[in-house]
Design a protein around this motif. Structure first.
Motif, PDB file in Angstrom:
ATOM      1  N   ILE A  44      -2.803 -20.792 -14.078  1.00  0.00           N
ATOM      2  CA  ILE A  44      -3.114 -19.978 -12.906  1.00  0.00           C
ATOM      3  C   ILE A  44      -1.933 -19.048 -12.671  1.00  0.00           C
ATOM      4  O   ILE A  44      -0.804 -19.502 -12.458  1.00  0.00           O
ATOM      5  CB  ILE A  44      -3.363 -20.839 -11.657  1.00  0.00           C
ATOM      6  N   PHE A  45      -2.200 -17.760 -12.727  1.00  0.00           N
ATOM      7  CA  PHE A  45      -1.154 -16.743 -12.574  1.00  0.00           C
ATOM      8  C   PHE A  45      -1.502 -15.888 -11.372  1.00  0.00           C
ATOM      9  O   PHE A  45      -2.618 -15.362 -11.274  1.00  0.00           O
ATOM     10  CB  PHE A  45      -1.074 -15.875 -13.839  1.00  0.00           C
ATOM     11  N   ALA A  46      -0.582 -15.753 -10.430  1.00  0.00           N
ATOM     12  CA  ALA A  46      -0.812 -14.959  -9.223  1.00  0.00           C
ATOM     13  C   ALA A  46      -0.083 -13.629  -9.330  1.00  0.00           C
ATOM     14  O   ALA A  46       1.093 -13.582  -9.692  1.00  0.00           O
ATOM     15  CB  ALA A  46      -0.341 -15.715  -7.986  1.00  0.00           C
ATOM     16  N   LEU A  47      -0.799 -12.563  -9.014  1.00  0.00           N
ATOM     17  CA  LEU A  47      -0.228 -11.219  -8.975  1.00  0.00           C
ATOM     18  C   LEU A  47      -0.149 -10.813  -7.511  1.00  0.00           C
ATOM     19  O   LEU A  47      -1.177 -10.668  -6.842  1.00  0.00           O
ATOM     20  CB  LEU A  47      -1.118 -10.260  -9.773  1.00  0.00           C
ATOM     21  N   LEU A  48       1.070 -10.675  -7.008  1.00  0.00           N
ATOM     22  CA  LEU A  48       1.297 -10.439  -5.587  1.00  0.00           C
ATOM     23  C   LEU A  48       1.913  -9.066  -5.375  1.00  0.00           C
ATOM     24  O   LEU A  48       2.497  -8.477  -6.280  1.00  0.00           O
ATOM     25  CB  LEU A  48       2.237 -11.503  -5.014  1.00  0.00           C
ATOM     26  N   GLY A  49       1.800  -8.584  -4.148  1.00  0.00           N
ATOM     27  CA  GLY A  49       2.409  -7.310  -3.795  1.00  0.00           C
ATOM     28  C   GLY A  49       1.823  -6.776  -2.511  1.00  0.00           C
ATOM     29  O   GLY A  49       0.736  -7.182  -2.087  1.00  0.00           O
ATOM     30  N   THR A  50       2.538  -5.880  -1.875  1.00  0.00           N
ATOM     31  CA  THR A  50       2.039  -5.241  -0.668  1.00  0.00           C
ATOM     32  C   THR A  50       0.927  -4.265  -1.037  1.00  0.00           C
ATOM     33  O   THR A  50       0.687  -3.985  -2.223  1.00  0.00           O
ATOM     34  CB  THR A  50       3.167  -4.485   0.041  1.00  0.00           C
ATOM     35  N   ASN A  51       0.221  -3.742  -0.040  1.00  0.00           N
ATOM     36  CA  ASN A  51      -0.807  -2.731  -0.296  1.00  0.00           C
ATOM     37  C   ASN A  51      -0.179  -1.539  -1.024  1.00  0.00           C
ATOM     38  O   ASN A  51       0.876  -1.048  -0.640  1.00  0.00           O
ATOM     39  CB  ASN A  51      -1.421  -2.244   1.019  1.00  0.00           C
ATOM     40  N   GLY A  52      -0.840  -1.101  -2.089  1.00  0.00           N
ATOM     41  CA  GLY A  52      -0.314   0.025  -2.866  1.00  0.00           C
ATOM     42  C   GLY A  52       0.715  -0.365  -3.896  1.00  0.00           C
ATOM     43  O   GLY A  52       1.310   0.509  -4.535  1.00  0.00           O
ATOM     44  N   ALA A  53       0.915  -1.668  -4.103  1.00  0.00           N
ATOM     45  CA  ALA A  53       1.932  -2.106  -5.058  1.00  0.00           C
ATOM     46  C   ALA A  53       1.499  -1.942  -6.508  1.00  0.00           C
ATOM     47  O   ALA A  53       2.333  -1.955  -7.411  1.00  0.00           O
ATOM     48  CB  ALA A  53       2.307  -3.565  -4.802  1.00  0.00           C
ATOM     49  N   GLY A  54       0.183  -1.811  -6.747  1.00  0.00           N
ATOM     50  CA  GLY A  54      -0.305  -1.638  -8.113  1.00  0.00           C
ATOM     51  C   GLY A  54      -1.114  -2.810  -8.630  1.00  0.00           C
ATOM     52  O   GLY A  54      -1.496  -2.835  -9.807  1.00  0.00           O
ATOM     53  N   LYS A  55      -1.437  -3.788  -7.751  1.00  0.00           N
ATOM     54  CA  LYS A  55      -2.168  -4.981  -8.203  1.00  0.00           C
ATOM     55  C   LYS A  55      -3.552  -4.612  -8.729  1.00  0.00           C
ATOM     56  O   LYS A  55      -3.924  -4.981  -9.848  1.00  0.00           O
ATOM     57  CB  LYS A  55      -2.317  -5.988  -7.059  1.00  0.00           C
ATOM     58  N   THR A  56      -4.334  -3.909  -7.910  1.00  0.00           N
ATOM     59  CA  THR A  56      -5.701  -3.569  -8.303  1.00  0.00           C
ATOM     60  C   THR A  56      -5.707  -2.667  -9.527  1.00  0.00           C
ATOM     61  O   THR A  56      -6.523  -2.837 -10.439  1.00  0.00           O
ATOM     62  CB  THR A  56      -6.444  -2.894  -7.137  1.00  0.00           C
ATOM     63  N   SER A  57      -4.791  -1.712  -9.572  1.00  0.00           N
ATOM     64  CA  SER A  57      -4.717  -0.810 -10.726  1.00  0.00           C
ATOM     65  C   SER A  57      -4.420  -1.581 -12.003  1.00  0.00           C
ATOM     66  O   SER A  57      -4.944  -1.255 -13.073  1.00  0.00           O
ATOM     67  CB  SER A  57      -3.634   0.249 -10.492  1.00  0.00           C
TER      68      SER A  57
END
Length: 328
Positions: A44-57
């Motif tokens: 299980i790998f979590a990709l975290l970040g604030t809005n606009g950090a690039g997670k969805t991209s």
């Protein structure tokens, strides 16, 4: 090159994602900037970040929805965009927000989706996994927000995916529903499914993730196990000063390994990179003074504290970096 039984099933190397511009790089927005990480089979790998950090991209590239502007991405040994037909049947995707026909029942929705899914689970099994069996005959428009998220998850699990992408999987769920989802995700991991998770709930990442990466402005600001990431931040020790004592009555804080402190009335909070040493020295002082340190609490930094500190540090560093690029 295909992955082996115990190898990485997701490999991201120097990934870039760019929006807009004139085709020559001018006026373009670089949403993902040279991101590198890997995810092992059954992890299980979590990709975290604030809005606009690039997670969805980043996740859209992994799901094969968009090509990278640069770098290399492999999912199950394939380019997920150019070899989408080889990848898509082996992954499950739970989007942040689904779009279901509102007049269909829950069971009808699952059966419709199963008709487009190779080797789909039986409808009853899919609904049982996410706790929607009793809602099978209810129209989608009558579901609560949390129930719609469970339906999203049921559809993502229909094809028994080797890799499961979960985008904010517990948004809208109550506490019981969130913990039930966590148990299901752990069971899937224990059964060999690889899970890549994005979430704004840092407690969720701390509970679930074997490893994680924190993105800030399109770059990886920190990565590792939750313990490794939180371990980069100071622990905290809090207590109440005994009656008649003041902060200056304690041994010199620097000698105790204290890197910072706050006070509020008689309450004291210390930050330290050596919590055992600091706590031991405090207790020895209290024993000599024959006083009690009430409400004594010693704990490591939480993922939330580490996340906020890393984001602040990365923001300061990123500003300096952009200023240098502009000057150049």
């Amino acid at each position: 090159m295909n992955t082996n039984e115990h190898g990485d099933v997701i490999e991201v190397t120097d990934l870039r994602r760019v929006y807009g511009g004139d085709g020559r790089g001018r006026g373009a927005f670089e949403a993902v900037r040279h991101v590198t990480f890997s995810v092992g089979r059954g992890e299980i790998f979590a990709l975290l970040g604030t809005n606009g950090a690039g997670k969805t991209s980043t996740v859209e590239v992994l799901e094969g929805l968009a090509p990278p502007a640069g770098g290399r991405v492999r999912v199950l040994g394939h380019d997920p965009y150019r070899e989408r037909a080889a990848v898509r049947p082996r992954i499950g995707v739970m989007l942040q927000e689904g779009g279901f026909p509102s007049e269909l029942t829950v069971a009808e929705t699952v059966r419709m989706w199963a008709g487009c899914t190779s080797g789909a689970r039986p409808t009853a099994q899919a609904l049982d996994l996410v706790g929607l069996t009793r809602r099978a005959g209810v129209r989608v428009k009558q579901l609560s927000g949390g129930e719609k998220r469970r339906l999203d998850l049921a559809l993502a699990l229909l094809g028994r995916p080797e890799i499961l992408f979960l985008d904010e999987p517990t948004t809208g769920l109550d506490t019981e529903g969130r913990h039930s989802t966590w148990e299901l995700v752990r069971a899937l991991r224990d059964g060999g499914t690889t899970v890549l998770l994005t979430t704004h709930y840092l407690e969720e990442a701390e509970e679930l993730a074997d490893r994680l990466a924190i993105l800030h402005e399109g770059r990886v600001a920190a990565s590792g196990t939750p313990a490794e990431v939180t371990g980069t931040q100071p622990a905290r020790i809090s207590f109440e000063l005994p009656d008649g004592y003041h902060l200056g009555d304690l041994p010199p804080l620097a000698r105790l390994g204290v890197s910072g402190h706050e006070t509020a009335g008689r309450a004291v909070r210390l930050r330290t990179d050596t919590p055992q040493r600091t706590a031991t020295a405090l207790l020895q002082w209290a024993d000599r003074a024959q006083v009690e340190l009430r409400r004594l609490d010693v704990r490591s930094a939480s993922l939330e504290e580490a996340f906020l500190r890393i984001a602040r540090d990365a923001a300061a560093h990123g500003t300096d970096h952009r200023d240098k690029e502009t000057a150049a």
